[in-house]
Design an enzyme around this catalytic site. Sequence first.
Site, PDB file in Angstrom:
ATOM      1  N   GLU A 222       0.851  -1.186   0.000  1.00 20.14           N
ATOM      2  CA  GLU A 222       0.000   0.000   0.000  1.00 20.14           C
ATOM      3  C   GLU A 222       0.886   1.235   0.000  1.00 20.14           C
ATOM      4  O   GLU A 222       2.083   1.166   0.262  1.00 20.14           O
ATOM      5  CB  GLU A 222      -0.957   0.014   1.192  1.00 20.14           C
ATOM      6  N   LYS A 224       2.634   4.675   1.118  1.00 21.75           N
ATOM      7  CA  LYS A 224       3.063   5.333   2.360  1.00 21.75           C
ATOM      8  C   LYS A 224       2.741   6.817   2.194  1.00 21.75           C
ATOM      9  O   LYS A 224       3.395   7.524   1.437  1.00 21.75           O
ATOM     10  CB  LYS A 224       4.566   5.126   2.598  1.00 21.75           C
ATOM     11  N   ARG A 229       1.533  10.117  11.164  1.00 20.62           N
ATOM     12  CA  ARG A 229       0.896   8.902  11.662  1.00 20.62           C
ATOM     13  C   ARG A 229       0.143   9.236  12.940  1.00 20.62           C
ATOM     14  O   ARG A 229       0.674   9.897  13.838  1.00 20.62           O
ATOM     15  CB  ARG A 229       1.994   7.873  11.939  1.00 20.62           C
ATOM     16  N   ARG A 244       2.490   9.874  16.665  1.00 21.39           N
ATOM     17  CA  ARG A 244       3.326   8.677  16.744  1.00 21.39           C
ATOM     18  C   ARG A 244       4.117   8.624  18.046  1.00 21.39           C
ATOM     19  O   ARG A 244       4.392   7.556  18.570  1.00 21.39           O
ATOM     20  CB  ARG A 244       4.288   8.660  15.548  1.00 21.39           C
ATOM     21  N   GLU A 269      -3.141   7.761   8.776  1.00 16.22           N
ATOM     22  CA  GLU A 269      -2.333   8.923   8.411  1.00 16.22           C
ATOM     23  C   GLU A 269      -3.216  10.164   8.400  1.00 16.22           C
ATOM     24  O   GLU A 269      -4.244  10.209   7.711  1.00 16.22           O
ATOM     25  CB  GLU A 269      -1.714   8.727   7.027  1.00 16.22           C
ATOM     26  N   ARG A 388       9.721  -5.103  14.060  1.00 16.43           N
ATOM     27  CA  ARG A 388      10.055  -6.517  14.063  1.00 16.43           C
ATOM     28  C   ARG A 388      10.488  -6.912  12.662  1.00 16.43           C
ATOM     29  O   ARG A 388       9.776  -6.662  11.677  1.00 16.43           O
ATOM     30  CB  ARG A 388       8.854  -7.367  14.501  1.00 16.43           C
ATOM     31  N   LYS A 394       9.168  -0.463   4.821  1.00 17.46           N
ATOM     32  CA  LYS A 394       8.857   0.784   4.123  1.00 17.46           C
ATOM     33  C   LYS A 394       9.880   0.975   3.018  1.00 17.46           C
ATOM     34  O   LYS A 394      11.071   0.740   3.185  1.00 17.46           O
ATOM     35  CB  LYS A 394       8.880   1.973   5.102  1.00 17.46           C
TER      36      LYS A 394
END
Length: 523
Positions: A222, A224, A229, A244, A269, A388, A394
């Site tokens: 998808e 960015k 955020r 964030r 977003e 993780r 990204k």
Amino acid sequence: MQAFSQLLDSLIYTRSRNAKLDLIGAYLKAAPDPDRGWALAALTGDLSLPAVQPSIIRALVSQRVDPVLFGLSYDYVGDLAETAALIWPGADMPDAAPPRLSEVVNELQLLTRAQAPVVMTRLLDRLDANARFALLKLATGGMRVGVSARLAKTAFAEAFALDADDVEEVWHAVAPPYTALFAWAEGTGPRPSPEDAPVFRPFMLAHPLEDRDVDLTDYAAEWKWDGIRVQLVHVGGETRLYSRAGDDITRSFPDVAESYQTPGVVDGELLVRGDVQGGEAASFNALQQRLGRKTVSSAMLSDFPAFVRLYDILFDGPEDLRPQPWTERRIRLETFMSRLDRDRFDLSPLVDVPDFSALEELRLGARDAAIEGLMLKRRDSPYISGRRVGLWYKWKRDPLVADCVMMYAQRGHGKRSSYYSDYTFGCWTENGELLPVGKAYSGFTDEELMMLDRFVRNNTVARFGPVREVEKTLVLEVAFDSIHASKRHKSGLAMRFPRINRIRTDKPAAEADRIETLRRMVR
């Protein structure tokens, strides 16, 4: 106060991450309540003491010390708290015991700005140079001792053998000085519960995509989006909007908060609409008009209408969906969307591509004003706080670059307080005038910092307080994510995330880029 000042002094001179964790952990285990709680709040940025402003500190020192001497010392040291702590002459108070950290915090919390000079003078007189430094850092909120909020929380978790993610989960359910948090850590109290309050939950983050050793069939792609955020929480009839970093930004975006009245927690977003009729997202520069505002006028709400493009869902009502795989959460999010205001919320669309070649072609062509790159999310991944490996990636678009000329410089903060490390740079107009187009303080090595600092010192032509104007001879290749039209800047342009990419000692300043070249990069 003495133990806290020793902790800050040790942290400043400690580079090792593990050593910093040990220092903080040892302090938290040894210090009593509520001192350790206030120390932890200071290190994580959760302590606010608004009555003490830097201008008050400058005025107090100038009453005790020759202002010229103070100015020269500040110019040399580069940090207000350090300069004031070292130069403060103190008073002859042999029987005055140094105050506890909790005593200082309690007193400063009740201060008005009118009372601050008298109280700060008395406290400074009771402390030695190290403790004065700690007091001033505490009071003005500028710790800058090489410790992030995440590192401090990790130190707390390791000191008491707790899981760092579990600490993050309950963190926003307690307030400084965190007495309940320490009781839980030491086994004398229950685990704090965030279930019945609109608290922040840690975000799941992505690793940069550095190679293509991933099977695209296992991942969903998808866009960015280039906003900020946010997390929207509605629990117990209350709505909160968090950044964030976990900051409550509800007051800055009341239009979004008022439209979110469905129990649950979503991740998305925050954007501003450009063409209201078309509904497309505007550039980050448009969003900036509303960031950080405590009150928002009706004109601002009308001119820059905010909305949230949703990525994920953490809670549907009281049900915790984070353990479920991404595919299941996506289905639940699509259903959840049907209950939301379509003027304020939409769904981030998936990008359907057959292979990496097609994905890269899309990424390279992504110069839309609101697109920063692409995301890859493993379809079976639960929603886990932090980064993780192998779950989310990204893949940001390549940066734009421009050759600019250094115009001004300022000293940095913390470890860089003795170096000119913040640089304002500009490009040429058609008439040969140099106009500022951005400011950067990253992208260079320590060796390059030394070289740039030396250039500033040897080529200063004028001084404006802490700012040094330099000879317009050094070209900096600047990388930036995007550039937008801006009425707030003389050049009419604003860069997004500028950083120094290269120092062009090989290029004459006259051959740096022109404003018109940058205007053609605007989307």
